[in-house]
Design a protein around this motif. Structure first.
Motif, PDB file in Angstrom:
ATOM      1  N   THR A  42       0.853  -1.183   0.000  1.00  0.00           N
ATOM      2  CA  THR A  42       0.000   0.000   0.000  1.00  0.00           C
ATOM      3  C   THR A  42       0.890   1.235   0.000  1.00  0.00           C
ATOM      4  OG1 THR A  42      -0.107  -0.032   2.404  1.00  0.00           O
ATOM      5  CG2 THR A  42      -1.886  -1.134   1.232  1.00  0.00           C
ATOM      6  N   TYR A  43       0.481   2.257  -0.716  1.00  0.00           N
ATOM      7  CA  TYR A  43       1.223   3.489  -0.819  1.00  0.00           C
ATOM      8  C   TYR A  43       0.458   4.605  -0.121  1.00  0.00           C
ATOM      9  CZ  TYR A  43       3.788   1.016  -4.433  1.00  0.00           C
ATOM     10  OH  TYR A  43       4.547   0.105  -5.101  1.00  0.00           O
ATOM     11  N   GLU A  44       1.158   5.381   0.662  1.00  0.00           N
ATOM     12  CA  GLU A  44       0.538   6.539   1.316  1.00  0.00           C
ATOM     13  C   GLU A  44       0.591   7.715   0.357  1.00  0.00           C
ATOM     14  OE1 GLU A  44       2.092   7.452   5.124  1.00  0.00           O
ATOM     15  OE2 GLU A  44       1.959   5.392   5.842  1.00  0.00           O
ATOM     16  N   GLN A  45      -0.505   8.417   0.258  1.00  0.00           N
ATOM     17  CA  GLN A  45      -0.565   9.593  -0.626  1.00  0.00           C
ATOM     18  C   GLN A  45      -0.280  10.834   0.194  1.00  0.00           C
ATOM     19  OE1 GLN A  45      -4.328   9.601  -2.565  1.00  0.00           O
ATOM     20  NE2 GLN A  45      -3.926   7.733  -3.729  1.00  0.00           N
ATOM     21  N   ALA A  46       0.372  11.816  -0.415  1.00  0.00           N
ATOM     22  CA  ALA A  46       0.682  13.082   0.261  1.00  0.00           C
ATOM     23  C   ALA A  46      -0.613  13.810   0.565  1.00  0.00           C
ATOM     24  CB  ALA A  46       1.582  13.934  -0.615  1.00  0.00           C
ATOM     25  N   GLN A  48      -2.736  12.929   2.859  1.00  0.00           N
ATOM     26  CA  GLN A  48      -3.722  12.023   3.430  1.00  0.00           C
ATOM     27  C   GLN A  48      -3.292  11.698   4.868  1.00  0.00           C
ATOM     28  OE1 GLN A  48      -3.925   8.213   1.556  1.00  0.00           O
ATOM     29  NE2 GLN A  48      -5.954   7.751   2.332  1.00  0.00           N
ATOM     30  N   SER A  50      -3.005   9.759   8.427  1.00  0.00           N
ATOM     31  CA  SER A  50      -3.040   8.330   8.749  1.00  0.00           C
ATOM     32  C   SER A  50      -3.412   8.066  10.172  1.00  0.00           C
ATOM     33  CB  SER A  50      -1.691   7.682   8.478  1.00  0.00           C
ATOM     34  OG  SER A  50      -0.637   8.409   9.068  1.00  0.00           O
TER      35      SER A  50
END
Length: 50
Positions: A42-46, A48, A50
């Motif tokens: 899974t990639y974290e989006q800027a 967003q 957490s």
């Protein structure tokens, strides 16, 4: 005449067996495995949180 009848029945039986085997193989290939649909990465989006 009985030889011709035996040949015809053998051809019909072989054709039915071939069609049945083909349908069985297609059914096996279309079967979906029982597994969860969860991503491995899974990639974290800027932007967003957490």
């Amino acid at each position: 005449m009985s030889r011709l009848l035996a040949v015809a029945l053998t051809v019909v039986a072989a054709a039915a067996l071939a069609v049945g085997a083909a349908l069985g193989i297609v059914a096996l290939l279309e079967a979906t495995p029982q597994q969860p649909n969860t991503p491995l990465i899974t990639y974290e989006q800027a932007g967003q949180g957490s």
